[in-house]
Design a protein around this motif. Structure first.
Motif, PDB file in Angstrom:
ATOM      1  N   SER A 174      -3.291   5.603  -2.339  1.00 46.33           N
ATOM      2  CA  SER A 174      -4.192   6.723  -2.069  1.00 46.33           C
ATOM      3  C   SER A 174      -3.449   8.029  -2.352  1.00 46.33           C
ATOM      4  O   SER A 174      -2.236   8.126  -2.159  1.00 46.33           O
ATOM      5  N   THR A 212       4.810  -0.758  -4.778  1.00 45.77           N
ATOM      6  CA  THR A 212       3.734  -1.614  -4.291  1.00 45.77           C
ATOM      7  C   THR A 212       3.889  -3.060  -4.769  1.00 45.77           C
ATOM      8  O   THR A 212       3.064  -3.911  -4.442  1.00 45.77           O
ATOM      9  N   ARG A 219       0.862  -1.190   0.000  1.00 49.28           N
ATOM     10  CA  ARG A 219       0.000   0.000   0.000  1.00 49.28           C
ATOM     11  C   ARG A 219       0.893   1.234   0.000  1.00 49.28           C
ATOM     12  O   ARG A 219       2.029   1.185   0.479  1.00 49.28           O
ATOM     13  N   TYR A 220       0.353   2.337  -0.508  1.00 47.11           N
ATOM     14  CA  TYR A 220       1.150   3.562  -0.562  1.00 47.11           C
ATOM     15  C   TYR A 220       0.234   4.774  -0.479  1.00 47.11           C
ATOM     16  O   TYR A 220      -0.795   4.812  -1.145  1.00 47.11           O
ATOM     17  N   ARG A 227      -4.539   0.114  -3.964  1.00 46.02           N
ATOM     18  CA  ARG A 227      -3.307   0.090  -3.171  1.00 46.02           C
ATOM     19  C   ARG A 227      -2.695   1.461  -2.927  1.00 46.02           C
ATOM     20  O   ARG A 227      -1.869   1.606  -2.028  1.00 46.02           O
TER      21      ARG A 227
END
Length: 169
Positions: free
Chosen positions: A51, A166, A16-17, A49
């Motif tokens: 935002s 990711t 996630r990032y 993944r």
């Protein structure tokens, strides 16, 4: 400490990032970057993944839509600016985002300066790496078009780096 081209800090949560984009009032540069980067992230299949958020270091425009010239420039390039509402940087953003990208040196200073997770947006620009995104607010339409060109190419480079960060192709 300027990052190597195409290099992002490691995510706080694997796979996630979270990216934050910051300018002064959150009505021109950072919301334009937010709209474009969000679309590119979606188009790359990374939305689940990655935002993207934006804010300003000052709160003058909190709750207002983006500058009408910024919105018109985005619309002319087939981007939808309608959802944006300006907000001010929350002090916790530095702990909640994997990467915080300031549009200029003053925004960078307002965020506490360059660090592993706080960079200039154009540190990731394949053209003019490390420069500032000029504030088009007091200029004409040409300034907004120049900002959009910087945002488009830098967003493309960021999406490539986000795919690597990711673990997605």
């Amino acid at each position: 400490m300027r990052p190597a081209p195409g290099e992002l800090p490691a995510p706080r949560e694997p796979g996630r990032y979270a990216v934050a984009l910051v300018c002064l009032g959150n009505i021109c540069r950072s919301p334009m970057a937010d709209v474009v980067l969000t679309r590119r992230v979606d188009d790359a299949g990374l939305a689940a993944r990655v935002s993207v958020a934006s804010a300003g270091t000052a709160g003058w425009h909190t709750g207002k839509p983006m500058d009408s010239r910024a919105a018109a420039t985005l619309l002319a390039a087939d981007h939808d600016p309608s959802a944006h509402r300006a907000r001010q940087v929350d002090p916790h953003w530095l702990d909640q985002h994997d990467l915080v990208l300031a549009m200029d040196e003053q925004n960078l200073a307002d965020l506490g300066g360059r660090s592993e997770r706080v960079h200039l947006f154009r540190d990731h620009d394949p053209v003019g790496t490390g420069g500032e995104v000029p504030d088009p607010y007091y200029g004409g339409d040409q300034g907004f078009e120049e900002v959009l060109a910087m945002v488009e190419r830098t967003s493309a480079a960021l999406v490539s780096a986000l795919q690597r960060a990711t673990g997605l192709p």
